[in-house]
Design an enzyme around this catalytic site. Structure first.
Site, PDB file in Angstrom:
ATOM      1  N   HIS A 179      10.838  -3.338   3.825  1.00  0.00           N
ATOM      2  CA  HIS A 179      11.234  -2.036   3.814  1.00  0.00           C
ATOM      3  C   HIS A 179      11.677  -1.401   5.125  1.00  0.00           C
ATOM      4  CE1 HIS A 179       7.067  -1.369   4.449  1.00  0.00           C
ATOM      5  NE2 HIS A 179       7.135  -0.189   4.567  1.00  0.00           N
ATOM      6  N   GLU A 224       4.484  -5.115   8.453  1.00  0.00           N
ATOM      7  CA  GLU A 224       3.131  -4.880   7.833  1.00  0.00           C
ATOM      8  C   GLU A 224       2.503  -6.222   7.238  1.00  0.00           C
ATOM      9  OE1 GLU A 224       3.497  -0.198   6.855  1.00  0.00           O
ATOM     10  OE2 GLU A 224       3.567  -1.771   5.059  1.00  0.00           O
ATOM     11  N   HIS A 269      -2.228   5.330   9.217  1.00  0.00           N
ATOM     12  CA  HIS A 269      -0.631   5.852   9.456  1.00  0.00           C
ATOM     13  C   HIS A 269      -1.117   7.276  10.291  1.00  0.00           C
ATOM     14  CE1 HIS A 269      -0.420   3.000   6.033  1.00  0.00           C
ATOM     15  NE2 HIS A 269       0.805   3.043   6.326  1.00  0.00           N
ATOM     16  N   HIS A 296       0.941  -1.287  -0.063  1.00  0.00           N
ATOM     17  CA  HIS A 296       0.077   0.012   0.039  1.00  0.00           C
ATOM     18  C   HIS A 296       1.105   1.172   0.199  1.00  0.00           C
ATOM     19  CE1 HIS A 296      -0.116  -0.447   4.648  1.00  0.00           C
ATOM     20  NE2 HIS A 296       0.782   0.315   4.420  1.00  0.00           N
TER      21      HIS A 296
END
Length: 285
Positions: A194, A241, A59, A12
């Site tokens: 990441h 995630e 977020h 995403h």
């Protein structure tokens, strides 16, 4: 009785949405990513569910960082697209399905998952980018109503991979007990490897990502056994995630048929993956 017909796992990354919104998908930097999405999009357009469930993390746009629920579920009739500091994305707000949401809420609570309930919720790129990966040109509305499930992957201690997989299995049981929806699609979002800050900023681990893409299809229990530390070491601080993919996979059958898979490095400074599974026995369109 309702049926999960497909599961879609997808990154995403916010810049994916920005590339679509700004007409940059054919640019050399972006075209390999979007070419990888094309077969999945074509198949999904032929296999529209009655309702979708989207597993994501906020977020700090819809949920205050002072109160971060481990697991939460939205019960609203409509979810407004959040302004993340650069204006709202030019995509439709999201229609909900309160009846289905309350059914899931009751069954998941009875199955041992104490969920936070959002009767109002603004949704950010963690939610809208996967919808755009699925449907790049939604027009005035997304293909169907969507129920959000929110998972904490931001603040320690995050739920374990095993707990997310168990939530998915409970979700599958709750869906099977619902008579109102018919067909369901489930999106698990986030990742892949990441890290955005610290000494390993920019870290990407393709070897781990490909292992994860193999195992999410064939051996999700292997992934459910990974610890938080495993995810952070192997996939970077934000790679945890990926536990949200396990919620999606847990709701599906033990055996699924892979429709399409794609992997691209980098999207922004993130490894971006996609895996689409058909949950129905036998051939499908």
């Amino acid at each position: 009785m309702s049926e999960v017909i497909w599961g879609l796992a997808t990154s995403h990354v916010p810049s994916i949405g920005a590339a679509m919104d700004r007409g940059m998908t054919a640019d050399p930097v972006w075209s390999p990513l979007f070419e990888g999405y094309a077969p999945a999009r074509e198949w999904l357009a032929r296999n529209k569910p009655d309702v979708a469930i989207l597993v994501y993390n906020d977020h700090a746009n819809g949920v205050d960082m002072d109160i971060v629920p481990t697991f939460a579920l939205g019960t609203a009739e409509r979810y407004r697209v959040a302004d993340e500091g650069f204006g709202r994305r030019p995509v439709p707000d999201v229609e909900g399905d309160p009846d289905f949401s309350f059914h899931l809420l009751r069954h998941l609570m009875d199955d041992g998952f104490d969920l936070t309930v959002f009767q109002e919720l603004d949704v950010d790129h963690g939610f809208t980018v996967p919808l755009s990966v699925w449907t790049p040109e939604p027009g005035d509305a997304w293909p169907c109503p969507v129920v959000p499930i929110v998972v904490n992957v931001i603040q320690y201690p995050q739920p374990t991979a095993a707990r997310c997989y168990a939530l998915g299995q409970a979700l599958g049981r709750a869906i099977a007990a619902y008579e109102g929806a018919g067909t369901i699609g489930i999106l698990g979002t986030g990742g892949m490897s990441h890290q955005l800050a610290g000494a390993r900023a920019g870290f990407i681990n393709p070897e781990f990502d490909h292992m994860f893409l193999d195992a999410i299809e064939e051996d999700p229990g292997k992934l459910a056994a990974l610890t938080r530390e495993d995810f952070i070491r192997e996939a970077g601080a934000e790679g945890i995630e990926l536990i949200m993919w396990l919620v999606m996979r847990g709701a599906m059958n033990e055996r699924v048929r892979r429709v399409h898979r794609a992997y691209h490095v980098p999207a922004s400074n993130t490894a971006a993956g996609l895996a689409l599974f058909d949950n129905r026995p036998g051939p499908s369109a």
